[in-house]
Design a protein around this motif. Structure first.
Motif, PDB file in Angstrom:
ATOM      1  N   ARG A  15       0.847  -1.185   0.000  1.00 12.87           N
ATOM      2  CA  ARG A  15       0.000   0.000   0.000  1.00 12.87           C
ATOM      3  C   ARG A  15       0.881   1.232   0.000  1.00 12.87           C
ATOM      4  O   ARG A  15       1.843   1.326   0.745  1.00 12.87           O
ATOM      5  CB  ARG A  15      -0.905   0.043   1.233  1.00 12.87           C
ATOM      6  N   PRO A 212       1.169   4.265  -7.567  1.00  6.81           N
ATOM      7  CA  PRO A 212       0.975   2.851  -7.910  1.00  6.81           C
ATOM      8  C   PRO A 212       1.168   2.541  -9.384  1.00  6.81           C
ATOM      9  O   PRO A 212       1.540   1.426  -9.740  1.00  6.81           O
ATOM     10  CB  PRO A 212      -0.467   2.577  -7.469  1.00  6.81           C
ATOM     11  N   GLN A 255      -2.709   7.453  -5.066  1.00 11.12           N
ATOM     12  CA  GLN A 255      -2.600   6.558  -3.912  1.00 11.12           C
ATOM     13  C   GLN A 255      -3.975   6.176  -3.369  1.00 11.12           C
ATOM     14  O   GLN A 255      -4.191   5.038  -2.941  1.00 11.12           O
ATOM     15  CB  GLN A 255      -1.785   7.227  -2.802  1.00 11.12           C
ATOM     16  N   PRO A 258      -5.876   3.517  -6.314  1.00 13.34           N
ATOM     17  CA  PRO A 258      -4.722   2.918  -6.997  1.00 13.34           C
ATOM     18  C   PRO A 258      -5.056   2.165  -8.278  1.00 13.34           C
ATOM     19  O   PRO A 258      -4.167   1.967  -9.110  1.00 13.34           O
ATOM     20  CB  PRO A 258      -4.159   1.961  -5.938  1.00 13.34           C
TER      21      PRO A 258
END
Length: 758
Positions: A15, A212, A255, A258
């Motif tokens: 994450r 990501p 973020q 993602p």
């Protein structure tokens, strides 16, 4: 050392960010289609460079890297190093900014960094020997070194490609070819200029690590950069968003979503930041203390950080606020634009709008009827380049001074670009839209006097240590109908105002009174700021949200009543610039929402359930359901998720009402203010600024204001005759008086507002 902001879920999935994502939903078929449309749109408007230009940039970087390697060997030999050390001597070129992020367009400059060894000095070797080498190269033109800037830089064109070259002098004898500048140890035993020069590369690289999907991030960022430029909110120096600010904002959205495509990310960008309760900071990762003792952004410990209105924190050590230039006026403009973008994106989801609507240019010169025009001139191109950079670094101070000296009642909207009159050699001009704060009832006779505010600003500008004869500045008030023709495309003034269909705003009326248009005395050291005949003003404007809490609240002012009269004729050295508002404006702007904005006192700490969130909630309740979810309450769930990500170690941070003078002023020109005739930074808040900042937001009492700012005359504020005659600025500017009322205002309506709040 691990990457800050990177953690693992229980299932092993990484994450990114300091919180859980808002949604892990992937794209729908509609998202895929609209993303393709967006990419095609961005290509159609010319945001991508050609393959030929891309190859040309790579060749320039290769030649520049060869040049600095030759340079470092030459200076090593000149300093007496043996031949083995000369051969080992090395320097390396890094890139950052839009080029490193992969979002640069045709004709964009390349931000570069030269990293050299400890024996290659900045002043003697970089700005001396390397500058000389570059000046002798046929491919290099328009070479302009700026060694005195906060971040020293050499600007030039290499084979027609604009290059900004910084220098970092590391504490290493040899620079390895595989040097990793992301390591904290690279900052050991280096000077402040090197830390700042390295920061751009370190931040850019960290941003790319913390998103990501880099390609999705790049497409979304291209879109948002284009939007910001079209809507007039792309300029860090003017108090809006620069390239790195937008990159950080977009990266945070990536973020939080993602698995989303650019189409959805653009929509969520506006939705999240419309709801965002500034000054809660936007952060891609936790702020690291570090082991080198370098200052980091932390409003809990650093008093100056408490004045930041829109903190967007860089992710690389030392973490800094990248948006310290934002003022309450520019934050208001950006907040309105976020809201507009959110509404258009929701309309696009219902097929009631398209990308052209979102990217419609902001009609700056049709949005106001009153403007400040700032003209600058110099005797030659080099002087104008230096003078332009200095003045641009000071324009933010004019916005701050007007906000402060009118207690937030007069709002400024700076235009982020400059204009040139081709008929005048070595000339630039800037504009600021002016309007009274929306949602505050007013009466006939209410007016602002900003003559001394402008004079104080000009004092500050004329304190430039590198000032040369011919470097002049003029400030004048102009009506919309008198905007010069060279401002408009092709030099042709539009025959009628364009209809802005995407704005849904309240109307208000304004009129300006004064004593003639601005005059420009010989020598340019003094300026008359004049207002002409009274005219009524009608303008569309969104209701101010609770971000206006960052401005000085009128409730803290005493509520006297009466008429205000202009009884002193202005002289050519000072002029007059006063704003009057019609009594009818009270009715046109009436309404619970508008009046609510003037009920908070400066010392009040806003609650989590601010008016901003309330307006967003009401807007969202009638909107279509999110395309990526099927739940009927998905909007409400998303709102709660956004609220959750704003809670953290800095959620107690609330910006002070006003920034102390010169707090983080002119970071690019911090050493270029001369001391002349005493302290050049005198202002009417000097006594309060000299006191140490405390955690509580300062509250100005009625008694203090009466004793320091108002001249008692049946409760009216009046300017003293001696203070209407600003000194003629020839040669060395004279210091300003400590006691100087800067506002001529009828406070009757403010008293009514105060009564409503009780």
């Amino acid at each position: 050392m691990g990457i800050p902001g990177l953690s693992n879920h229980n299932n092993g999935q990484q994450r990114l960010g300091i919180t859980e994502p808002i949604s892990l939903a992937g794209p729908t078929e509609d998202d895929v289609i609209k993303t393709r449309e967006l990419e095609k749109y961005l290509q159609g408007v010319g945001l991508y460079e050609s393959q030929q230009e891309a190859v040309g940039r790579e060749e320039v970087l290769g030649r520049l890297d060869q040049t600095v390697k030759i340079w470092v060997k030459n200076i090593s030999r000149a300093k007496g190093f043996n031949e083995q050390l000369v051969q080992e001597a090395n320097a390396k070129i890094f890139t950052f900014g839009s080029y490193r992020l992969g979002v640069h367009g045709p004709g964009a400059d390349i931000d570069t960094l030269c990293v050299g060894p400890r024996h290659a000095t900045r002043d003697e070797d970089f700005f001396g020997e390397l500058r000389k080498m570059l000046s002798e190269m046929q491919e290099v033109t328009e070479l302009h070194p700026v060694p005195d800037a906060h971040v020293p830089v050499m600007k030039f064109k290499f084979n027609g490609v604009s290059v900004d070259l910084l220098y970092a002098r590391l504490a290493l004898w040899v620079i390895p070819e595989d040097l990793d500048i992301s390591q904290e140890s690279i900052l050991q035993n280096v000077d402040e200029q090197t830390v700042l020069s390295l920061n751009g590369c370190r931040v850019t690289d960290q941003v790319l690590r913390l998103v990501p999907n880099i390609q999705t991030f790049r497409t979304t960022l291209r879109c948002m950069r284009f939007w910001a430029k079209r809507r007039g909110v792309y300029s860090n120096v003017a108090g809006f968003l620069g390239g790195i600010n937008l990159a950080l904002l977009v990266a945070r959205i990536c973020q939080l979503y993602p698995n989303a495509l650019p189409n959805m990310l653009v929509s969520r960008f506006f939705r999240v930041y419309t709801q965002w309760r500034w000054p809660n900071p936007v952060m891609l990762c936790a702020i690291e203390e570090g082991s080198l003792g370098l200052p980091i952004w932390d409003p809990r410990r650093n008093p100056k950080d408490r004045y930041h209105l829109m903190p967007i924190i860089t992710p690389a050590y030392p973490c800094m606020n990248s948006t310290y230039n934002v003022t309450s006026s520019t934050l208001r403009v950006m907040t309105d634009e976020f809201r507009r973008g959110s509404e258009i994106c929701e309309a696009m989801e219902a097929s009631n709008a398209d990308w052209d609507t979102l990217f419609e240019p902001y009609p700056f010169f049709e949005s106001y009827k009153n403007y400040l025009q700032i003209d600058i001139t110099a005797e030659n191109a080099d002087d104008l380049r230096q003078w332009k950079g200095w003045v641009e670094s000071r324009l933010r101070q004019l916005t701050l001074k007007i906000e402060r000296h009118t207690y937030g009642m007069l709002q400024c909207h700076p235009h982020p670009g400059e204009f040139s009159d081709k008929s005048r050699p070595f000339h630039h001009c800037y504009f600021m839209g002016l309007q009274r704060k929306q949602g505050v009832p007013v009466n006939e006779g209410e007016q602002f006097d900003i003559r001394l505010t402008v004079e104080e600003f000009k004092h500050s500008v004329n304190a430039y240590t590198l000032w040369k004869p011919g470097m002049d500045i003029y400030v004048s008030h102009v009506k919309r109908r008198n905007i010069p023709n060279y401002i408009f495309p092709g030099g042709v003034r539009p025959s009628y105002p364009s209809k802005v269909t995407t704005e849904n705003k309240q109307s208000s009326k304004l009129r300006v009174s004064g004593h003639g248009q601005a005059e420009k005395p010989q020598g340019g050291k003094a300026v008359a700021v004049g207002a002409d005949d009274a005219r009524k003003r009608k303008r569309s404007e969104d209701n101010m949200d609770d971000n206006s809490k960052n401005s000085k609240s009128p409730v803290s002012l005493p509520p006297p009543s009466g008429e205000v009269h202009e009884d002193i004729n202005p002289i050519s050295a000072s002029g007059s610039c006063s704003m009057k508002f019609d009594e009818s404006e009270v009715n046109s702007m009436g309404g619970p929402k508008s009046e609510k904005l003037c009920l908070k006192s400066p010392g009040e700490i806003p609650s989590g359930d601010s008016g901003t969130n309330g307006s967003v909630t009401s807007n969202q309740q009638g909107n279509p359901i999110l395309a990526a979810t099927n739940s009927s309450n998905s909007k409400e769930e998303e709102k709660l998720a956004i609220e959750k990500i704003m809670s953290g170690p800095y959620n107690v941070h609330q910006a002070f009402s006003e920034e102390p003078e010169e707090l983080e002023d002119d970071t690019g020109y911090r050493n270029q203010v001369k001391d002349s005739g005493g302290n050049m930074k005198i202002n009417n808040l000097e006594s309060s600024n000299s006191k140490p900042a405390v955690a509580e937001e300062p509250v100005i009492s009625k008694e203090t204001i009466c004793s320091t700012h108002l001249c008692s005359n049946e409760g009216l504020e009046e300017l003293e005759p001696t203070e209407l005659t600003a000194p003629l600025l020839s040669g060395t500017p004279a210091p300003l008086p400590l006691k100087k009322p800067l506002i001529r205002l009828n406070f009757t309506s403010l008293g009514k507002a105060a009564d409503k709040s009780s």
